[in-house]
Design a protein around this motif. Structure first.
Motif, PDB file in Angstrom:
ATOM      1  N   TYR A 161       0.791  -1.169   0.022  1.00 39.68           N
ATOM      2  CA  TYR A 161       0.157  -0.158   0.156  1.00 39.68           C
ATOM      3  C   TYR A 161       0.822   1.292   0.021  1.00 39.68           C
ATOM      4  CZ  TYR A 161      -3.588   3.120   1.229  1.00 39.68           C
ATOM      5  OH  TYR A 161      -4.640   4.201   1.272  1.00 39.68           O
ATOM      6  N   SER A 162       2.089   1.254   0.768  1.00 43.46           N
ATOM      7  CA  SER A 162       2.666   2.334   0.603  1.00 43.46           C
ATOM      8  C   SER A 162       3.497   2.659  -0.436  1.00 43.46           C
ATOM      9  CB  SER A 162       3.856   2.192   2.061  1.00 43.46           C
ATOM     10  OG  SER A 162       4.629   3.128   2.084  1.00 43.46           O
ATOM     11  N   HIS A 163       4.142   1.564  -1.128  1.00 39.60           N
ATOM     12  CA  HIS A 163       4.582   1.777  -2.219  1.00 39.60           C
ATOM     13  C   HIS A 163       3.722   2.386  -3.554  1.00 39.60           C
ATOM     14  CE1 HIS A 163       8.324  -0.997  -1.301  1.00 39.60           C
ATOM     15  NE2 HIS A 163       8.252  -0.061  -0.876  1.00 39.60           N
ATOM     16  N   GLY A 164       2.616   1.876  -3.413  1.00 35.95           N
ATOM     17  CA  GLY A 164       1.497   2.472  -4.254  1.00 35.95           C
ATOM     18  C   GLY A 164       1.233   3.757  -4.196  1.00 35.95           C
ATOM     19  N   GLN A 165       0.983   4.001  -2.919  1.00 37.34           N
ATOM     20  CA  GLN A 165       0.501   5.433  -2.639  1.00 37.34           C
ATOM     21  C   GLN A 165       1.715   6.666  -2.854  1.00 37.34           C
ATOM     22  OE1 GLN A 165      -0.183   5.979   1.605  1.00 37.34           O
ATOM     23  NE2 GLN A 165      -1.844   7.242   1.160  1.00 37.34           N
ATOM     24  N   GLN A 166       2.856   5.915  -2.793  1.00 39.21           N
ATOM     25  CA  GLN A 166       4.041   6.768  -3.289  1.00 39.21           C
ATOM     26  C   GLN A 166       4.373   6.754  -4.605  1.00 39.21           C
ATOM     27  OE1 GLN A 166       7.494   6.217  -0.818  1.00 39.21           O
ATOM     28  NE2 GLN A 166       6.213   4.853   0.688  1.00 39.21           N
ATOM     29  N   GLY A 167       3.584   6.054  -5.548  1.00 33.50           N
ATOM     30  CA  GLY A 167       3.785   6.053  -6.920  1.00 33.50           C
ATOM     31  C   GLY A 167       4.697   5.129  -7.303  1.00 33.50           C
ATOM     32  N   TYR A 168       5.506   4.464  -6.537  1.00 30.89           N
ATOM     33  CA  TYR A 168       6.337   3.481  -7.194  1.00 30.89           C
ATOM     34  C   TYR A 168       5.850   2.689  -8.427  1.00 30.89           C
ATOM     35  CZ  TYR A 168       9.282   3.898  -2.857  1.00 30.89           C
ATOM     36  OH  TYR A 168      10.265   4.332  -1.702  1.00 30.89           O
ATOM     37  N   THR A 169       6.669   2.215  -9.224  1.00 28.54           N
ATOM     38  CA  THR A 169       6.130   1.211 -10.213  1.00 28.54           C
ATOM     39  C   THR A 169       6.145  -0.181  -9.539  1.00 28.54           C
ATOM     40  OG1 THR A 169       8.488   0.750 -11.156  1.00 28.54           O
ATOM     41  CG2 THR A 169       7.420   2.485 -11.796  1.00 28.54           C
ATOM     42  N   TYR A 170       5.445  -1.046  -9.938  1.00 26.93           N
ATOM     43  CA  TYR A 170       4.996  -2.349  -9.327  1.00 26.93           C
ATOM     44  C   TYR A 170       6.567  -2.905  -9.455  1.00 26.93           C
ATOM     45  CZ  TYR A 170       3.603  -7.102  -8.286  1.00 26.93           C
ATOM     46  OH  TYR A 170       3.350  -8.178  -7.774  1.00 26.93           O
ATOM     47  N   GLU A 171       7.304  -2.810 -10.468  1.00 31.79           N
ATOM     48  CA  GLU A 171       8.616  -3.527 -10.804  1.00 31.79           C
ATOM     49  C   GLU A 171       9.578  -3.239  -9.693  1.00 31.79           C
ATOM     50  OE1 GLU A 171       9.227  -6.096 -12.806  1.00 31.79           O
ATOM     51  OE2 GLU A 171       7.131  -6.173 -13.131  1.00 31.79           O
ATOM     52  N   ASN A 191       1.568 -11.948  -3.304  1.00 35.22           N
ATOM     53  CA  ASN A 191      -0.214 -11.926  -3.479  1.00 35.22           C
ATOM     54  C   ASN A 191      -0.717 -10.473  -2.530  1.00 35.22           C
ATOM     55  OD1 ASN A 191      -0.081 -13.721  -5.271  1.00 35.22           O
ATOM     56  ND2 ASN A 191      -0.646 -15.283  -3.908  1.00 35.22           N
ATOM     57  N   GLU A 192      -0.281 -10.590  -1.276  1.00 34.14           N
ATOM     58  CA  GLU A 192      -0.687  -9.739  -0.333  1.00 34.14           C
ATOM     59  C   GLU A 192      -0.126  -8.385  -0.761  1.00 34.14           C
ATOM     60  OE1 GLU A 192       0.618 -10.619   3.657  1.00 34.14           O
ATOM     61  OE2 GLU A 192      -0.159 -12.560   3.589  1.00 34.14           O
ATOM     62  N   TYR A 193       1.163  -8.204  -1.104  1.00 37.53           N
ATOM     63  CA  TYR A 193       1.718  -6.902  -1.675  1.00 37.53           C
ATOM     64  C   TYR A 193       0.976  -6.423  -2.804  1.00 37.53           C
ATOM     65  CZ  TYR A 193       5.484  -3.781  -3.238  1.00 37.53           C
ATOM     66  OH  TYR A 193       6.058  -2.581  -3.761  1.00 37.53           O
ATOM     67  N   GLN A 194       0.885  -7.059  -3.757  1.00 38.74           N
ATOM     68  CA  GLN A 194       0.432  -6.633  -4.872  1.00 38.74           C
ATOM     69  C   GLN A 194      -1.476  -6.146  -4.820  1.00 38.74           C
ATOM     70  OE1 GLN A 194      -0.253  -9.598  -8.323  1.00 38.74           O
ATOM     71  NE2 GLN A 194      -0.330  -7.849  -9.670  1.00 38.74           N
ATOM     72  N   ALA A 195      -1.896  -6.795  -4.140  1.00 40.23           N
ATOM     73  CA  ALA A 195      -3.330  -6.350  -3.738  1.00 40.23           C
ATOM     74  C   ALA A 195      -3.288  -5.059  -3.163  1.00 40.23           C
ATOM     75  CB  ALA A 195      -4.064  -7.411  -3.036  1.00 40.23           C
ATOM     76  N   SER A 196      -2.687  -4.919  -2.100  1.00 36.67           N
ATOM     77  CA  SER A 196      -2.696  -3.506  -1.415  1.00 36.67           C
ATOM     78  C   SER A 196      -1.782  -2.604  -2.138  1.00 36.67           C
ATOM     79  CB  SER A 196      -1.894  -3.811   0.155  1.00 36.67           C
ATOM     80  OG  SER A 196      -0.622  -4.253   0.025  1.00 36.67           O
ATOM     81  N   TYR A 197      -0.667  -2.896  -3.098  1.00 36.52           N
ATOM     82  CA  TYR A 197       0.062  -2.121  -3.921  1.00 36.52           C
ATOM     83  C   TYR A 197      -1.164  -1.476  -4.736  1.00 36.52           C
ATOM     84  CZ  TYR A 197       2.539  -0.388  -7.997  1.00 36.52           C
ATOM     85  OH  TYR A 197       2.968   0.402  -9.146  1.00 36.52           O
TER      86      TYR A 197
END
Length: 189
Positions: free
Chosen positions: A35-45, A64-70
């Motif tokens: 979630y934090s990485h997604g909220q900061q706009g990191y690319t998934y890679e 799986n947990e990381y990707q869903a919350s990302y």
């Protein structure tokens, strides 16, 4: 000795930006990290690369947990209001949002940023020109310059005055060239 210590400290701090420590890997909440990485706009890679270092410590990340919350965090990042704010700060668009409203808002914010940055550049240059013109006037008023120096100072003054005139025209035209954003945000308190 202290120089070596500072270099080591800097290396540790920089490495923390791109990977997780063994303790961070062991204690990671993969959902919260995604979630934090997604909220900061990191690319998934980029996020996957960061957590991949955990394998070095024998710890397997829960992708799986990381990707869903990302994806949930990325939805927050990709709000048009955030796009406008990022553009207004001059932050680069990293392409993680597949939302045309976000992209349009970022572009409008970035146009405003570019406008303000150019206006500041013009003001700085005008201040430098005015300072130099004053210096030239002082030098010409003194009895020190030779005829060749006098000629060179007058030539420089003419060039600076032309540049100042052009910059003033550009500054006057900037508001007409700038398309101010049409976004209007309302906040509830």
């Amino acid at each position: 000795m202290s120089h070596r210590f500072l270099c080591l400290l800097l290396l540790i701090l920089l490495s923390g930006c791109t990977s997780l420590s063994q303790q961070e890997c062991a204690e990671s909440n993969w959902q919260q990290l995604g979630y934090s990485h997604g909220q900061q706009g990191y690319t998934y890679e980029r996020g996957k690369e960061i957590i991949a270092t955990c394998r070095e410590f024998g710890i397997t990340a829960q992708l799986n947990e990381y990707q869903a919350s990302y994806q949930q965090g990325l939805a927050v990042y990709c709000e048009p209001e955030n796009g406008f704010t990022l553009g207004l700060r001059g932050d680069a668009y990293n392409g993680v949002c597949n939302d045309t409203q976000f992209r349009k808002a970022w572009q409008e914010g970035n146009e405003r940023y570019q406008f303000e940055a150019r206006k500041a550049e013009i003001d700085d240059r005008l201040n430098n020109i005015n300072w130099r013109l004053q210096s030239i006037s002082n030098e010409l008023a003194s009895d020190k310059p030779s005829s060749s120096q006098n000629k060179e100072l007058r030539r420089e003054r003419e060039q600076l005055e032309r540049e100042r005139r052009d910059l003033r025209k550009e500054k006057a035209l900037l508001p007409l060239l700038n398309k101010f954003p049409s976004w209007h945000f309302e906040y509830e308190l």
